[in-house]
Design a protein around this motif. Structure first.
Motif, PDB file in Angstrom:
ATOM      1  N   MET A 143       0.809  -1.217   0.000  1.00 31.22           N
ATOM      2  CA  MET A 143       0.000   0.000   0.000  1.00 31.22           C
ATOM      3  C   MET A 143       0.849   1.277   0.000  1.00 31.22           C
ATOM      4  SD  MET A 143      -2.921  -1.094  -0.251  1.00 31.22           S
ATOM      5  CE  MET A 143      -3.823  -2.571  -0.062  1.00 31.22           C
ATOM      6  N   THR A 144       2.126   1.197   0.278  1.00 30.20           N
ATOM      7  CA  THR A 144       2.957   2.399   0.352  1.00 30.20           C
ATOM      8  C   THR A 144       3.262   2.987  -1.018  1.00 30.20           C
ATOM      9  OG1 THR A 144       4.986   1.084   0.364  1.00 30.20           O
ATOM     10  CG2 THR A 144       4.049   1.667   2.499  1.00 30.20           C
ATOM     11  N   THR A 145       2.994   2.250  -2.091  1.00 28.40           N
ATOM     12  CA  THR A 145       3.300   2.770  -3.428  1.00 28.40           C
ATOM     13  C   THR A 145       2.273   3.784  -3.904  1.00 28.40           C
ATOM     14  OG1 THR A 145       2.092   1.007  -4.514  1.00 28.40           O
ATOM     15  CG2 THR A 145       4.434   0.626  -4.075  1.00 28.40           C
ATOM     16  N   LEU A 146       1.034   3.668  -3.451  1.00 30.59           N
ATOM     17  CA  LEU A 146      -0.076   4.542  -3.833  1.00 30.59           C
ATOM     18  C   LEU A 146      -0.316   4.560  -5.344  1.00 30.59           C
ATOM     19  CD1 LEU A 146       0.551   7.543  -1.423  1.00 30.59           C
ATOM     20  CD2 LEU A 146      -1.007   5.626  -1.118  1.00 30.59           C
ATOM     21  N   ASP A 147       0.085   3.524  -6.038  1.00 26.81           N
ATOM     22  CA  ASP A 147      -0.158   3.378  -7.467  1.00 26.81           C
ATOM     23  C   ASP A 147      -0.887   2.059  -7.673  1.00 26.81           C
ATOM     24  OD1 ASP A 147      -0.165   3.444 -10.203  1.00 26.81           O
ATOM     25  OD2 ASP A 147       1.971   3.009 -10.431  1.00 26.81           O
ATOM     26  N   PHE A 148      -2.137   2.139  -8.148  1.00 30.21           N
ATOM     27  CA  PHE A 148      -2.966   0.943  -8.251  1.00 30.21           C
ATOM     28  C   PHE A 148      -2.351  -0.102  -9.171  1.00 30.21           C
ATOM     29  CE2 PHE A 148      -6.379  -1.540 -10.219  1.00 30.21           C
ATOM     30  CZ  PHE A 148      -6.879  -2.138  -9.076  1.00 30.21           C
ATOM     31  N   ASN A 149      -1.813   0.316 -10.294  1.00 26.56           N
ATOM     32  CA  ASN A 149      -1.232  -0.647 -11.234  1.00 26.56           C
ATOM     33  C   ASN A 149      -0.056  -1.385 -10.603  1.00 26.56           C
ATOM     34  OD1 ASN A 149      -3.030  -0.065 -13.289  1.00 26.56           O
ATOM     35  ND2 ASN A 149      -1.768   1.624 -14.050  1.00 26.56           N
ATOM     36  N   LEU A 150       0.791  -0.660  -9.883  1.00 26.06           N
ATOM     37  CA  LEU A 150       1.940  -1.295  -9.243  1.00 26.06           C
ATOM     38  C   LEU A 150       1.499  -2.213  -8.101  1.00 26.06           C
ATOM     39  CD1 LEU A 150       4.986  -1.514  -9.322  1.00 26.06           C
ATOM     40  CD2 LEU A 150       5.113   0.455  -7.803  1.00 26.06           C
ATOM     41  N   MET A 151       0.487  -1.785  -7.332  1.00 29.14           N
ATOM     42  CA  MET A 151      -0.032  -2.631  -6.256  1.00 29.14           C
ATOM     43  C   MET A 151      -0.611  -3.923  -6.832  1.00 29.14           C
ATOM     44  SD  MET A 151      -1.794  -0.148  -3.433  1.00 29.14           S
ATOM     45  CE  MET A 151      -2.870   0.731  -4.540  1.00 29.14           C
ATOM     46  N   PHE A 152      -1.356  -3.815  -7.929  1.00 34.77           N
ATOM     47  CA  PHE A 152      -1.945  -4.991  -8.568  1.00 34.77           C
ATOM     48  C   PHE A 152      -0.856  -5.923  -9.087  1.00 34.77           C
ATOM     49  CE2 PHE A 152      -3.813  -7.120 -12.305  1.00 34.77           C
ATOM     50  CZ  PHE A 152      -4.855  -7.789 -11.672  1.00 34.77           C
ATOM     51  N   PHE A 153       0.179  -5.365  -9.677  1.00 35.77           N
ATOM     52  CA  PHE A 153       1.285  -6.157 -10.207  1.00 35.77           C
ATOM     53  C   PHE A 153       2.031  -6.883  -9.080  1.00 35.77           C
ATOM     54  CE2 PHE A 153       5.766  -6.431 -11.618  1.00 35.77           C
ATOM     55  CZ  PHE A 153       5.586  -7.291 -12.686  1.00 35.77           C
ATOM     56  N   MET A 154       2.326  -6.182  -7.973  1.00 34.35           N
ATOM     57  CA  MET A 154       3.057  -6.798  -6.856  1.00 34.35           C
ATOM     58  C   MET A 154       2.225  -7.891  -6.196  1.00 34.35           C
ATOM     59  SD  MET A 154       5.271  -3.593  -5.258  1.00 34.35           S
ATOM     60  CE  MET A 154       4.050  -3.174  -4.101  1.00 34.35           C
ATOM     61  N   ALA A 155       0.937  -7.632  -5.991  1.00 32.86           N
ATOM     62  CA  ALA A 155       0.065  -8.655  -5.393  1.00 32.86           C
ATOM     63  C   ALA A 155      -0.044  -9.861  -6.318  1.00 32.86           C
ATOM     64  CB  ALA A 155      -1.309  -8.065  -5.110  1.00 32.86           C
ATOM     65  N   GLY A 156      -0.127  -9.623  -7.619  1.00 31.50           N
ATOM     66  CA  GLY A 156      -0.199 -10.716  -8.578  1.00 31.50           C
ATOM     67  C   GLY A 156       1.055 -11.573  -8.559  1.00 31.50           C
ATOM     68  N   LEU A 157       2.210 -10.920  -8.455  1.00 30.09           N
ATOM     69  CA  LEU A 157       3.464 -11.677  -8.383  1.00 30.09           C
ATOM     70  C   LEU A 157       3.522 -12.542  -7.124  1.00 30.09           C
ATOM     71  CD1 LEU A 157       6.180  -9.176  -9.625  1.00 30.09           C
ATOM     72  CD2 LEU A 157       5.442 -11.292 -10.710  1.00 30.09           C
ATOM     73  N   ILE A 158       3.068 -11.990  -6.010  1.00 31.93           N
ATOM     74  CA  ILE A 158       3.073 -12.753  -4.758  1.00 31.93           C
ATOM     75  C   ILE A 158       2.148 -13.963  -4.890  1.00 31.93           C
ATOM     76  CG2 ILE A 158       2.374 -12.707  -2.328  1.00 31.93           C
ATOM     77  CD1 ILE A 158       3.323  -9.756  -2.305  1.00 31.93           C
ATOM     78  N   ILE A 159       0.947 -13.743  -5.399  1.00 32.21           N
ATOM     79  CA  ILE A 159      -0.022 -14.836  -5.526  1.00 32.21           C
ATOM     80  C   ILE A 159       0.474 -15.891  -6.513  1.00 32.21           C
ATOM     81  CG2 ILE A 159      -2.342 -15.391  -6.357  1.00 32.21           C
ATOM     82  CD1 ILE A 159      -3.216 -12.685  -5.134  1.00 32.21           C
ATOM     83  N   LEU A 160       1.000 -15.456  -7.640  1.00 33.20           N
ATOM     84  CA  LEU A 160       1.500 -16.427  -8.627  1.00 33.20           C
ATOM     85  C   LEU A 160       2.685 -17.222  -8.091  1.00 33.20           C
ATOM     86  CD1 LEU A 160       1.198 -14.461 -11.968  1.00 33.20           C
ATOM     87  CD2 LEU A 160      -0.134 -16.429 -11.219  1.00 33.20           C
ATOM     88  N   THR A 161       3.554 -16.575  -7.331  1.00 32.73           N
ATOM     89  CA  THR A 161       4.679 -17.288  -6.728  1.00 32.73           C
ATOM     90  C   THR A 161       4.189 -18.352  -5.752  1.00 32.73           C
ATOM     91  OG1 THR A 161       6.064 -15.326  -6.941  1.00 32.73           O
ATOM     92  CG2 THR A 161       6.790 -17.014  -5.385  1.00 32.73           C
ATOM     93  N   ARG A 162       3.204 -17.988  -4.926  1.00 32.23           N
ATOM     94  CA  ARG A 162       2.658 -18.954  -3.975  1.00 32.23           C
ATOM     95  C   ARG A 162       1.999 -20.129  -4.700  1.00 32.23           C
ATOM     96  NH1 ARG A 162       4.411 -18.066   1.258  1.00 32.23           N
ATOM     97  NH2 ARG A 162       2.643 -19.266   1.927  1.00 32.23           N
TER      98      ARG A 162
END
Length: 70
Positions: A3-22
């Motif tokens: 949440m510290t990035t305050l950029d929705f696209n970057l937040m979506f990308f980072m969350a997606g990477l975490i989920i895909l890695t898991r």
């Protein structure tokens, strides 16, 4: 942290990477991927708590092993 990035696209990308890695790790270990993704926040909270307590005990010299202070 995300949440510290305050950029929705970057937040979506980072969350997606975490989920895909898991998911990929779960599938390679033949575990339930959904269960692993759901438990991820709890695992990260516990890891943070353990790290905090370890650092605190190291700095205050209160580590005890087999009844002796280290």
């Amino acid at each position: 942290m995300i949440m510290t990035t305050l950029d929705f696209n970057l937040m979506f990308f980072m969350a997606g990477l975490i989920i895909l890695t898991r998911i990929m790790v779960s599938l390679s270990a033949k575990q339930n991927a959904l269960y692993n993704v759901i438990l991820h926040p709890l695992q990260m909270f516990n890891l943070t708590l353990i790290a905090f307590l370890a650092i605190q005990k190291h700095l205050t010299k209160t580590n005890v092993w087999k009844g002796r202070r280290i």
